[in-house]
Design a protein around this motif. Structure first.
Motif: not given
Length: 104
Positions: A82-83, A91-95, A100-101
């Protein structure tokens, strides 16, 4: 058992104790129509989705499924994948430039 490939879930509805999930894949007709591979920025918008399958289950079955998925997401191997996907902006909503938290 029958295997059915889907690309994603586009809708989840809950009504009267029943959960309904609509699953889709890419419409092969839109792929065959020749979406321009050079226009990758617009390609995601040009590809049509096709309703493929519907899963209907009682709420308790859905909640159990959510707990199984949470266990998979919390797995260190999956966290690494995922990272890497988040860093690549896949991933949708990430750039790619937004870290990512970490999962709690």
């Amino acid at each position: 058992m029958q295997d059915i490939y889907v690309d994603t879930v586009t809708a989840i509805n809950f009504n009267n104790g029943i959960v309904r999930m609509i699953m889709v894949d890419q419409d092969p007709d839109s792929l065959a129509d020749g979406v321009d591979a050079g226009a990758e920025a617009n390609a995601a918008q040009d590809i049509r989705l096709r309703k493929k399958q519907q899963v209907i289950m009682p709420l308790n079955g859905f909640l159990y499924m959510v707990s199984v998925i949470k266990g998979l997401i919390d797995d260190p191997k999956m966290q690494d994948i995922i990272s890497r996907h988040a860093q690549a902006g896949l991933l949708p909503g990430t750039a790619a430039d937004q870290p990512r938290a970490p999962a709690e």
